[in-house]
Scaffold this motif. Structure first.
Motif, mmCIF file in Angstrom:
data_model
loop_
_atom_site.group_PDB
_atom_site.id
_atom_site.type_symbol
_atom_site.label_atom_id
_atom_site.label_comp_id
_atom_site.label_asym_id
_atom_site.label_seq_id
_atom_site.Cartn_x
_atom_site.Cartn_y
_atom_site.Cartn_z
ATOM 1 N N ARG A 60 0.795 -1.230 0.000
ATOM 2 C CA ARG A 60 0.000 0.000 0.000
ATOM 3 C C ARG A 60 0.828 1.281 0.000
ATOM 4 O O ARG A 60 0.287 2.357 -0.129
ATOM 5 C CB ARG A 60 -0.946 0.040 1.218
ATOM 6 N N LEU A 61 2.117 1.168 0.126
ATOM 7 C CA LEU A 61 2.950 2.365 0.197
ATOM 8 C C LEU A 61 3.744 2.528 -1.098
ATOM 9 O O LEU A 61 3.890 1.574 -1.859
ATOM 10 C CB LEU A 61 3.874 2.271 1.403
ATOM 11 N N PRO A 62 4.260 3.740 -1.330
ATOM 12 C CA PRO A 62 5.062 3.938 -2.542
ATOM 13 C C PRO A 62 6.160 2.882 -2.626
ATOM 14 O O PRO A 62 6.787 2.538 -1.623
ATOM 15 C CB PRO A 62 5.652 5.342 -2.351
ATOM 16 N N ARG A 63 6.361 2.368 -3.826
ATOM 17 C CA ARG A 63 7.358 1.317 -4.029
ATOM 18 C C ARG A 63 8.762 1.848 -3.791
ATOM 19 O O ARG A 63 9.167 2.809 -4.403
ATOM 20 C CB ARG A 63 7.266 0.795 -5.449
ATOM 21 N N LEU A 64 9.470 1.192 -2.901
ATOM 22 C CA LEU A 64 10.867 1.530 -2.683
ATOM 23 C C LEU A 64 11.724 0.295 -2.936
ATOM 24 O O LEU A 64 12.627 0.320 -3.766
ATOM 25 C CB LEU A 64 11.086 2.066 -1.265
ATOM 26 N N ILE A 65 11.404 -0.791 -2.264
ATOM 27 C CA ILE A 65 12.178 -2.026 -2.431
ATOM 28 C C ILE A 65 12.117 -2.492 -3.885
ATOM 29 O O ILE A 65 13.138 -2.815 -4.478
ATOM 30 C CB ILE A 65 11.672 -3.133 -1.485
ATOM 31 N N GLY A 66 10.944 -2.512 -4.489
ATOM 32 C CA GLY A 66 10.801 -2.941 -5.879
ATOM 33 C C GLY A 66 11.591 -2.070 -6.823
ATOM 34 O O GLY A 66 12.234 -2.551 -7.759
ATOM 35 N N GLY A 123 12.711 -4.986 6.878
ATOM 36 C CA GLY A 123 13.445 -4.175 7.835
ATOM 37 C C GLY A 123 14.042 -2.952 7.175
ATOM 38 O O GLY A 123 14.212 -2.903 5.956
ATOM 39 N N PRO A 124 14.358 -1.948 8.001
ATOM 40 C CA PRO A 124 14.872 -0.687 7.467
ATOM 41 C C PRO A 124 16.254 -0.792 6.840
ATOM 42 O O PRO A 124 16.672 0.080 6.105
ATOM 43 C CB PRO A 124 14.889 0.232 8.697
ATOM 44 N N HIS A 125 16.958 -1.900 7.079
ATOM 45 C CA HIS A 125 18.285 -2.092 6.501
ATOM 46 C C HIS A 125 18.234 -2.501 5.027
ATOM 47 O O HIS A 125 19.184 -2.279 4.283
ATOM 48 C CB HIS A 125 19.055 -3.158 7.294
ATOM 49 N N LEU A 131 20.430 -0.279 -2.212
ATOM 50 C CA LEU A 131 21.037 0.897 -2.842
ATOM 51 C C LEU A 131 22.555 0.755 -2.857
ATOM 52 O O LEU A 131 23.208 1.108 -3.840
ATOM 53 C CB LEU A 131 20.593 2.182 -2.140
ATOM 54 N N ASP A 132 23.125 0.206 -1.800
ATOM 55 C CA ASP A 132 24.565 -0.061 -1.751
ATOM 56 C C ASP A 132 24.969 -1.004 -2.891
ATOM 57 O O ASP A 132 25.961 -0.765 -3.583
ATOM 58 C CB ASP A 132 24.924 -0.670 -0.390
ATOM 59 N N THR A 133 24.192 -2.046 -3.108
ATOM 60 C CA THR A 133 24.480 -2.998 -4.192
ATOM 61 C C THR A 133 24.476 -2.290 -5.543
ATOM 62 O O THR A 133 25.373 -2.504 -6.377
ATOM 63 C CB THR A 133 23.450 -4.152 -4.181
ATOM 64 N N SER A 155 23.373 5.125 2.787
ATOM 65 C CA SER A 155 22.836 5.535 4.087
ATOM 66 C C SER A 155 22.543 7.026 4.126
ATOM 67 O O SER A 155 21.527 7.456 4.696
ATOM 68 C CB SER A 155 23.823 5.182 5.204
ATOM 69 N N LEU A 156 23.412 7.825 3.524
ATOM 70 C CA LEU A 156 23.202 9.273 3.491
ATOM 71 C C LEU A 156 21.946 9.638 2.701
ATOM 72 O O LEU A 156 21.128 10.440 3.152
ATOM 73 C CB LEU A 156 24.425 9.980 2.883
ATOM 74 N N LEU A 157 21.784 9.048 1.529
ATOM 75 C CA LEU A 157 20.628 9.372 0.694
ATOM 76 C C LEU A 157 19.328 8.961 1.383
ATOM 77 O O LEU A 157 18.406 9.764 1.532
ATOM 78 C CB LEU A 157 20.737 8.703 -0.674
#
Length: 196
Positions: A60-66, A123-125, A131-133, A155-157
């Protein structure tokens, strides 16, 4: 008029309740009532509130992981990709902050949540790792400077996006944050200046 399937109604109700009153005060009983089903029906689909919370984040939330999964080094510009990530992350954190803030206010609830999602890959990690990958792959392609700490850059972004949600949701008087597109573009440009 056809009614939505029970699972959809349950996730919709959980999203609305978690957004309006927070995760801590939302109960499975209230979710079931808002979804127009029994609490037993809710448990046919979900093991509990913790699994529902993870489902709400994913569905239900904006896609971030995908979005982070779909990034490929060498495609598009790094600045454009980082701007897109910043935009989606800022929206994601803006909507999750009111839900998840109660987790950190109540240590018992946080422990229960961590136990409840123990087997779920969440999880938040995860966004930071993804993004690191991506940034390491861009580093391998020569589009991010060698020697840059890509985990720190990720982490900064993402930290800036989470801070934007926190800072503007807690300001007295409800001052609106800077426009999302301006924030995302400026953040990406600034980060890229340090890593490219």
């Amino acid at each position: 008029m056809d009614q939505k399937p029970a699972r959809v109604r349950i996730v919709d109700a959980a999203y609305e309740l978690m957004l309006s009153i927070g995760l801590a005060r939302t109960t499975t009983k209230e979710i079931a009532k808002a979804a127009g089903c029994s609490e037993a029906a809710l448990y046919k689909y979900f093991s509990g509130k913790e699994e529902l919370f993870v489902t709400v984040l994913a569905e239900r939330l904006p896609r971030l992981i995908g979005l982070l999964d779909e990034l490929t080094a060498g495609e598009g510009s790094v600045e454009g990709n980082l701007t897109d990530i910043a935009r989606h992350a800022a929206l994601f954190y803006e909507q999750t902050f009111p839900m998840a803030a109660s987790l950190y206010a109540e240590p018992q609830l946080k422990r229960r949540h961590e136990q409840g999602v123990g087997g779920v890959e969440s999880g938040p990690h995860l966004p930071i790792q993804q993004l690191d990958t991506y940034l390491r792959a861009e580093q391998g392609a020569g589009r991010v400077r060698a020697g840059v700490d890509t985990y720190a850059a990720a982490s900064l972004l993402l930290g800036a996006c989470a801070q934007r949600a926190f800072a503007y949701s807690t300001l007295p008087g409800g001052q609106p944050p800077p426009p999302l597109d301006d924030f995302a573009a400026s953040l990406a440009r600034t980060l890229l200046a340090g890593i490219s």
